[in-house]
Design a protein around this motif. Structure first.
Motif, PDB file in Angstrom:
ATOM      1  N   ILE A   1       0.955  17.546  -3.408  1.00 26.39           N
ATOM      2  CA  ILE A   1       1.215  16.448  -2.474  1.00 26.39           C
ATOM      3  C   ILE A   1       0.124  16.367  -1.410  1.00 26.39           C
ATOM      4  CG2 ILE A   1       2.824  15.588  -0.739  1.00 26.39           C
ATOM      5  CD1 ILE A   1       5.034  16.980  -2.310  1.00 26.39           C
ATOM      6  N   GLY A   2      -0.426  15.195  -1.260  1.00 31.90           N
ATOM      7  CA  GLY A   2      -1.356  14.934  -0.181  1.00 31.90           C
ATOM      8  C   GLY A   2      -0.681  14.066   0.872  1.00 31.90           C
ATOM      9  N   MET A   3      -1.395  13.816   1.956  1.00 33.93           N
ATOM     10  CA  MET A   3      -0.772  13.040   3.021  1.00 33.93           C
ATOM     11  C   MET A   3      -0.479  11.612   2.573  1.00 33.93           C
ATOM     12  SD  MET A   3      -2.064  12.571   6.950  1.00 33.93           S
ATOM     13  CE  MET A   3      -1.914  14.328   7.215  1.00 33.93           C
ATOM     14  N   PHE A   4      -1.374  11.004   1.800  1.00 41.42           N
ATOM     15  CA  PHE A   4      -1.163   9.653   1.285  1.00 41.42           C
ATOM     16  C   PHE A   4      -1.344   9.691  -0.235  1.00 41.42           C
ATOM     17  CE2 PHE A   4      -2.443   9.021   5.682  1.00 41.42           C
ATOM     18  CZ  PHE A   4      -1.434   8.198   6.134  1.00 41.42           C
TER      19      PHE A   4
ATOM     20  N   ARG B   1       0.823  -1.194   0.000  1.00 41.17           N
ATOM     21  CA  ARG B   1       0.000   0.000   0.000  1.00 41.17           C
ATOM     22  C   ARG B   1       0.857   1.243   0.000  1.00 41.17           C
ATOM     23  NH1 ARG B   1      -3.665  -0.807   5.108  1.00 41.17           N
ATOM     24  NH2 ARG B   1      -1.556  -1.195   5.918  1.00 41.17           N
ATOM     25  N   ILE B   2       0.280   2.327  -0.541  1.00 34.20           N
ATOM     26  CA  ILE B   2       1.020   3.573  -0.618  1.00 34.20           C
ATOM     27  C   ILE B   2       1.393   4.086   0.771  1.00 34.20           C
ATOM     28  CG2 ILE B   2      -1.090   4.967  -0.683  1.00 34.20           C
ATOM     29  CD1 ILE B   2       2.247   5.687  -2.471  1.00 34.20           C
ATOM     30  N   GLY B   3       0.504   3.846   1.749  1.00 33.95           N
ATOM     31  CA  GLY B   3       0.805   4.264   3.114  1.00 33.95           C
ATOM     32  C   GLY B   3       2.043   3.581   3.664  1.00 33.95           C
TER      33      GLY B   3
ATOM     34  N   TYR C   1       5.484   5.387   4.992  1.00 31.75           N
ATOM     35  CA  TYR C   1       6.041   5.126   6.315  1.00 31.75           C
ATOM     36  C   TYR C   1       7.484   4.625   6.217  1.00 31.75           C
ATOM     37  CZ  TYR C   1       1.410   5.687   8.388  1.00 31.75           C
ATOM     38  OH  TYR C   1       0.200   6.188   8.805  1.00 31.75           O
ATOM     39  N   PHE C   2       7.765   3.821   5.182  1.00 31.28           N
ATOM     40  CA  PHE C   2       9.137   3.350   4.971  1.00 31.28           C
ATOM     41  C   PHE C   2      10.079   4.524   4.728  1.00 31.28           C
ATOM     42  CE2 PHE C   2      12.412   2.404   1.786  1.00 31.28           C
ATOM     43  CZ  PHE C   2      13.183   1.500   2.500  1.00 31.28           C
TER      44      PHE C   2
ATOM     45  N   TYR D   1       0.873   9.186  -4.246  1.00 32.52           N
ATOM     46  CA  TYR D   1       2.081   8.807  -4.960  1.00 32.52           C
ATOM     47  C   TYR D   1       2.999  10.008  -5.158  1.00 32.52           C
ATOM     48  CZ  TYR D   1       0.078   4.246  -5.949  1.00 32.52           C
ATOM     49  OH  TYR D   1      -0.438   2.973  -5.816  1.00 32.52           O
ATOM     50  N   TYR D   2       2.434  11.208  -5.133  1.00 34.51           N
ATOM     51  CA  TYR D   2       3.255  12.404  -5.281  1.00 34.51           C
ATOM     52  C   TYR D   2       4.227  12.561  -4.116  1.00 34.51           C
ATOM     53  CZ  TYR D   2       0.267  13.899  -9.113  1.00 34.51           C
ATOM     54  OH  TYR D   2      -0.405  13.962 -10.309  1.00 34.51           O
ATOM     55  N   VAL D   3       3.794  12.205  -2.918  1.00 35.26           N
ATOM     56  CA  VAL D   3       4.677  12.356  -1.764  1.00 35.26           C
ATOM     57  C   VAL D   3       5.846  11.377  -1.855  1.00 35.26           C
ATOM     58  CG1 VAL D   3       3.614  10.725  -0.137  1.00 35.26           C
ATOM     59  CG2 VAL D   3       4.672  12.791   0.718  1.00 35.26           C
ATOM     60  N   VAL D   4       5.610  10.191  -2.422  1.00 31.86           N
ATOM     61  CA  VAL D   4       6.696   9.227  -2.627  1.00 31.86           C
ATOM     62  C   VAL D   4       7.685   9.776  -3.655  1.00 31.86           C
ATOM     63  CG1 VAL D   4       7.278   6.909  -3.404  1.00 31.86           C
ATOM     64  CG2 VAL D   4       5.221   7.278  -2.041  1.00 31.86           C
TER      65      VAL D   4
END
Length: 311
Positions: free
Chosen positions: A255-258, A2-4, A8-9, A260-263
């Motif tokens: 970017i949102g909290m969860f 999951r993206i979450g 977290y990783f 793919y942009y944040v990754v």
């Protein structure tokens, strides 16, 4: 996965990455500066000026963006204003010095008539000074991005048209325009090299695959390898940042909290910061004399200690 879980990783991995990067970045750039300033690497004074300036600015990037921004948490102004602004200034200066160095090497390789006037120690010093001053001046507005007393982005920065234009302009100037310029300059250089190789083979009456002992091509080889490795490193390590920035600005999806942009943003930032400590290793791999002098530079403190403790 999951993206979450991926996010977290990244959050768990980032502190370890930042510590290793800080140590490597500081040591690599300090060693590069000391080695280059000794002037024994077989490089022209103009090239040495560029490489020393790039190493010095990369050291500032590591200090402000890795050690201070990501290693410490500042909750009040003006500390966060000063640190963030210095971080933006140092990144802009690092990027545009890479462009200036690429232009200098392109002129050296492709434009013989312009080479004697532009590719000099004096010109290098002037270009470095101009790039540094412009990088400082164009990034001063970042100081006023936060609200008073707390390190929170101001309401005006998010809503006022002037701030939005400034933000857009800065993102385009660093790194989109430099990214495109470096690709263009390298394309010009490659085209010139290919055409010059064909012409020289014809003039020397050689067939394809011969002419390996051509002295002029040997003299150019070191400069060409240095240029291409530095440019390739910049392009590869900044590519993720440029792509994510382009997608965000075109689609309007930030970017949102969860998300793919944040990754992508985390990965792009990590690679971009890594680019601030790769040049010394590029010099060591591609330049034999630099490698030898670097070893001597690293040995110097131990030699001095050994001399002092000898009876």
């Amino acid at each position: 996965m999951r993206i979450g879980d991926v996010i977290y990783f990244f959050n768990d991995f980032r502190p370890y990455y930042d510590r290793v990067l800080a140590v490597i970045g500081v040591l690599a750039n300090v060693v590069a500066i000391v080695t280059l300033t000794r002037g024994r690497c077989g490089l022209s004074k103009g090239v040495t000026w560029y490489l020393v300036a790039m190493a010095g600015v990369d050291l500032l990037v590591v200090v402000f963006q890795v050690v201070l921004q990501r290693g410490f948490y500042f909750h009040y102004t003006p500390e966060c204003n000063i640190i963030d602004t210095m971080g933006y200034m140092s990144v802009a200066c690092s990027v545009w010095l890479t462009v200036a160095f690429t232009l200098d090497r392109t002129v050296t390789i492709c434009f013989e008539k312009l080479k004697s006037r532009y590719c000099t120690e004096k010109s290098a010093a002037i270009v470095i000074a101009v790039v540094s001053v412009l990088s400082v001046l164009t990034n001063i507005p970042w100081y006023f991005m936060y609200q008073s007393y707390f390190c929170m982005i101001s309401y005006e920065f998010k809503t006022y048209l002037g701030w939005q234009i400034f933000d857009w302009g800065q993102r385009i100037l660093t790194p989109v325009v430099p990214f495109m310029l470096i690709l263009l300059l390298n394309a010009v250089t490659v085209r010139h090299i290919l055409m010059a190789s064909v012409v020289r083979r014809k003039l020397r009456g050689q067939r394809d695959g011969e002419g390996k002992d051509d002295p002029e091509m040997k003299n150019r080889r070191r400069s060409i390898i240095l240029l291409f490795t530095i440019s390739a490193s910049f392009i590869l390590l900044w590519m993720t940042q440029v792509v994510i920035l382009a997608v965000q600005r075109i689609t309007g999806q930030y970017i949102g909290m969860f998300s793919y942009y944040v990754v992508g943003d985390n990965l792009g930032t990590m690679l971009q910061l890594f680019s601030s400590c790769t040049n010394m290793f590029i010099y060591a791999v591609t330049q034999r004399k630099f490698r030898e002098e670097m070893i001597n530079t690293v040995k110097c403190p131990f030699t001095a200690i050994q001399t002092c403790i000898k009876p």
